[in-house]
Design a protein around this motif. Structure first.
Motif, PDB file in Angstrom:
ATOM      1  N   MET A  37       0.849  -1.189   0.000  1.00  0.00           N
ATOM      2  CA  MET A  37       0.000   0.000   0.000  1.00  0.00           C
ATOM      3  C   MET A  37       0.883   1.236   0.000  1.00  0.00           C
ATOM      4  O   MET A  37       1.701   1.432   0.888  1.00  0.00           O
ATOM      5  CB  MET A  37      -0.921   0.021   1.215  1.00  0.00           C
ATOM      6  CG  MET A  37      -1.899   1.195   1.197  1.00  0.00           C
ATOM      7  SD  MET A  37      -3.048   1.203   2.595  1.00  0.00           S
ATOM      8  CE  MET A  37      -1.928   1.715   3.916  1.00  0.00           C
ATOM      9  N   LYS A  38       0.712   2.080  -1.013  1.00  0.00           N
ATOM     10  CA  LYS A  38       1.543   3.271  -1.157  1.00  0.00           C
ATOM     11  C   LYS A  38       0.909   4.502  -0.528  1.00  0.00           C
ATOM     12  O   LYS A  38       1.604   5.421  -0.094  1.00  0.00           O
ATOM     13  CB  LYS A  38       1.807   3.550  -2.640  1.00  0.00           C
ATOM     14  CG  LYS A  38       2.508   2.425  -3.368  1.00  0.00           C
ATOM     15  CD  LYS A  38       3.917   2.218  -2.865  1.00  0.00           C
ATOM     16  CE  LYS A  38       4.820   3.360  -3.260  1.00  0.00           C
ATOM     17  NZ  LYS A  38       6.219   3.138  -2.858  1.00  0.00           N
ATOM     18  N   HIS A  39      -0.435   4.516  -0.483  1.00  0.00           N
ATOM     19  CA  HIS A  39      -1.095   5.735  -0.015  1.00  0.00           C
ATOM     20  C   HIS A  39      -2.513   5.419   0.442  1.00  0.00           C
ATOM     21  O   HIS A  39      -3.173   4.534  -0.104  1.00  0.00           O
ATOM     22  CB  HIS A  39      -1.136   6.769  -1.146  1.00  0.00           C
ATOM     23  CG  HIS A  39      -1.766   8.071  -0.761  1.00  0.00           C
ATOM     24  ND1 HIS A  39      -1.224   8.913   0.183  1.00  0.00           N
ATOM     25  CD2 HIS A  39      -2.903   8.672  -1.180  1.00  0.00           C
ATOM     26  CE1 HIS A  39      -1.993   9.970   0.310  1.00  0.00           C
ATOM     27  NE2 HIS A  39      -3.026   9.845  -0.494  1.00  0.00           N
ATOM     28  N   CYS A  40      -2.963   6.131   1.464  1.00  0.00           N
ATOM     29  CA  CYS A  40      -4.345   6.010   1.942  1.00  0.00           C
ATOM     30  C   CYS A  40      -4.904   7.421   2.098  1.00  0.00           C
ATOM     31  O   CYS A  40      -4.360   8.235   2.846  1.00  0.00           O
ATOM     32  CB  CYS A  40      -4.411   5.256   3.266  1.00  0.00           C
ATOM     33  SG  CYS A  40      -6.085   5.152   3.956  1.00  0.00           S
ATOM     34  N   GLU A  41      -5.973   7.699   1.387  1.00  0.00           N
ATOM     35  CA  GLU A  41      -6.585   9.031   1.413  1.00  0.00           C
ATOM     36  C   GLU A  41      -7.962   8.956   2.060  1.00  0.00           C
ATOM     37  O   GLU A  41      -8.800   8.127   1.673  1.00  0.00           O
ATOM     38  CB  GLU A  41      -6.721   9.554  -0.015  1.00  0.00           C
ATOM     39  CG  GLU A  41      -7.475  10.864  -0.122  1.00  0.00           C
ATOM     40  CD  GLU A  41      -7.799  11.233  -1.554  1.00  0.00           C
ATOM     41  OE1 GLU A  41      -8.421  12.301  -1.760  1.00  0.00           O
ATOM     42  OE2 GLU A  41      -7.458  10.453  -2.471  1.00  0.00           O
ATOM     43  N   GLU A  42      -8.184   9.791   3.047  1.00  0.00           N
ATOM     44  CA  GLU A  42      -9.493   9.856   3.690  1.00  0.00           C
ATOM     45  C   GLU A  42     -10.292  11.001   3.070  1.00  0.00           C
ATOM     46  O   GLU A  42      -9.758  12.080   2.829  1.00  0.00           O
ATOM     47  CB  GLU A  42      -9.341  10.067   5.196  1.00  0.00           C
ATOM     48  CG  GLU A  42      -8.653   8.909   5.909  1.00  0.00           C
ATOM     49  CD  GLU A  42      -8.630   9.091   7.418  1.00  0.00           C
ATOM     50  OE1 GLU A  42      -9.139  10.123   7.890  1.00  0.00           O
ATOM     51  OE2 GLU A  42      -8.104   8.205   8.108  1.00  0.00           O
ATOM     52  N   TYR A  43     -11.568  10.756   2.814  1.00  0.00           N
ATOM     53  CA  TYR A  43     -12.400  11.794   2.232  1.00  0.00           C
ATOM     54  C   TYR A  43     -13.842  11.618   2.690  1.00  0.00           C
ATOM     55  O   TYR A  43     -14.201  10.592   3.271  1.00  0.00           O
ATOM     56  CB  TYR A  43     -12.312  11.769   0.707  1.00  0.00           C
ATOM     57  CG  TYR A  43     -12.927  10.541   0.052  1.00  0.00           C
ATOM     58  CD1 TYR A  43     -14.217  10.588  -0.479  1.00  0.00           C
ATOM     59  CD2 TYR A  43     -12.223   9.340  -0.043  1.00  0.00           C
ATOM     60  CE1 TYR A  43     -14.783   9.474  -1.077  1.00  0.00           C
ATOM     61  CE2 TYR A  43     -12.773   8.223  -0.641  1.00  0.00           C
ATOM     62  CZ  TYR A  43     -14.062   8.298  -1.166  1.00  0.00           C
ATOM     63  OH  TYR A  43     -14.616   7.188  -1.747  1.00  0.00           O
ATOM     64  N   ASP A  49     -17.624   9.144   6.206  1.00  0.00           N
ATOM     65  CA  ASP A  49     -16.186   9.134   5.955  1.00  0.00           C
ATOM     66  C   ASP A  49     -15.824   7.892   5.152  1.00  0.00           C
ATOM     67  O   ASP A  49     -16.364   6.804   5.384  1.00  0.00           O
ATOM     68  CB  ASP A  49     -15.416   9.147   7.272  1.00  0.00           C
ATOM     69  CG  ASP A  49     -15.602  10.453   8.035  1.00  0.00           C
ATOM     70  OD1 ASP A  49     -15.828  11.470   7.376  1.00  0.00           O
ATOM     71  OD2 ASP A  49     -15.527  10.420   9.283  1.00  0.00           O
ATOM     72  N   ALA A  50     -14.921   8.057   4.224  1.00  0.00           N
ATOM     73  CA  ALA A  50     -14.499   6.935   3.382  1.00  0.00           C
ATOM     74  C   ALA A  50     -12.984   6.989   3.183  1.00  0.00           C
ATOM     75  O   ALA A  50     -12.340   7.991   3.494  1.00  0.00           O
ATOM     76  CB  ALA A  50     -15.218   6.981   2.040  1.00  0.00           C
ATOM     77  N   LYS A  51     -12.446   5.895   2.671  1.00  0.00           N
ATOM     78  CA  LYS A  51     -11.010   5.816   2.425  1.00  0.00           C
ATOM     79  C   LYS A  51     -10.746   5.299   1.021  1.00  0.00           C
ATOM     80  O   LYS A  51     -11.456   4.426   0.520  1.00  0.00           O
ATOM     81  CB  LYS A  51     -10.334   4.900   3.458  1.00  0.00           C
ATOM     82  CG  LYS A  51     -10.297   5.460   4.864  1.00  0.00           C
ATOM     83  CD  LYS A  51      -9.536   4.537   5.811  1.00  0.00           C
ATOM     84  CE  LYS A  51      -9.473   5.111   7.215  1.00  0.00           C
ATOM     85  NZ  LYS A  51      -8.707   4.239   8.151  1.00  0.00           N
TER      86      LYS A  51
END
Length: 217
Positions: free
Chosen positions: A113-119, A165-167
Motif C-alpha cells: 500500500m503506497k497511499h491512503c486518502e481519507e475523504y 467518511d471513506a477511504k
C-alpha cells in the motif's frame, strides 16, 4: 404480471450492483523485454501487518494466477513465521535469498500500500424507480444489455442524503524475476486504486483478477 415486474427489477438492480467495482487499475508498466514467467515458479507477497488481509490477498491472487496457467504460491506458506514488512539486515537478506532458491522461487510479485486518502462521501438514496422498455442510451451511462433493457432509479421524494467518511487506497504491485541480473529483474509495475472497500473478500477477488489480467497482456 406485477410479481414478474418486481422480480425483473430486483434482478437488474442486483446485476448492476455486482458489476460495480471498488478496484481499478490506474497505471501499468511492463518491460518490453519481459520474459515468459508462466514456466517459472512465482511467490506472491502482500506487504501488510494485517495477517488476515495478507492471507486473503495472497490466497486469492495465487488462485487466479494458477487458474490462468501460472505456477504460484503464497509467501505465508513459504515463510510462515516471517513478517513481510520487517526491515531486513544483510544476514537476513542472504537467508531469504537462500530460502527462495531452496523453494525454487524464480519470480516474486509484491503488493504494497503506497497511499491512503481519507475523504467525505455523500450519497443520495430514494425508493422510487421507473421501468423503461426499451431504453437505449447510445453513448450514455448504460451500454450493451443495460442500455437496451433495464430498470433505473430517478430522483423523487423522499430523498435521503447520507454523508460518511471513506477511504481510498493506492496499491502498487511489482513483479521481479530473480533469475535475471539485478539491474533487469524488474518486469512490471501495476498501480491500483481501491475506493471505500466494504468487503475484504469481494475486493481481494476483484483485485486479483485485475492483476492477472494486466500480467497476461
Amino acid at each position: 404480471m406485477k410479481t414478474l415486474r418486481k422480480i425483473s427489477r430486483v434482478l437488474v438492480v442486483l446485476i448492476f450492483l455486482s458489476s460495480c467495482s471498488a478496484v481499478k487499475v490506474t497505471d501499468s508498466w511492463k518491460n518490453l523485454q519481459v520474459p515468459e514467467i508462466k514456466d517459472k515458479k512465482v511467490m506472491v507477497v502482500s506487504k501488510t501487518d494485517d495477517h488476515t488481509a495478507r492471507v486473503r490477498f495472497e490466497k486469492d491472487l495465487v488462485e487466479n494466477l494458477n487458474n490462468n496457467g501460472y505456477q504460484s504460491i503464497e509467501s505465508y506458506v513459504v515463510f510462515p513465521k516471517s513478517s513481510p514488512t520487517k526491515e531486513l539486515n544483510e544476514s537476513e537478506t542472504i537467508e531469504i535469498k537462500e530460502n527462495l532458491k531452496y523453494n525454487g522461487i524464480d519470480v516474486v510479485i509484491v503488493t504494497v500500500m503506497k497511499h491512503c486518502e481519507e475523504y467525505t462521501k455523500t450519497t443520495r438514496k430514494n425508493n422510487s424507480y421507473r421501468s423503461i422498455y426499451p431504453s437505449y442510451y447510445g453513448l450514455g451511462y448504460y451500454r450493451g444489455f443495460y442500455g437496451y433493457y433495464g430498470t433505473i432509479y430517478v430522483d423523487s421524494d423522499p430523498v435521503t442524503v447520507i454523508t460518511e467518511d471513506a477511504k481510498r487506497y493506492t496499491l502498487e504491485t511489482v513483479v521481479y524475476d530473480l533469475t535475471q541480473p539485478e539491474e533487469t529483474q524488474l518486469l512490471s509495475v501495476i498501480t491500483t486504486e481501491i475506493d471505500d472497500p466494504k468487503s475484504l473478500g469481494v475486493v481481494s477477488v476483484d483485485f486479483s483478477k485485475k492483476i492477472v489480467k494486466e500480467l497476461s497482456r
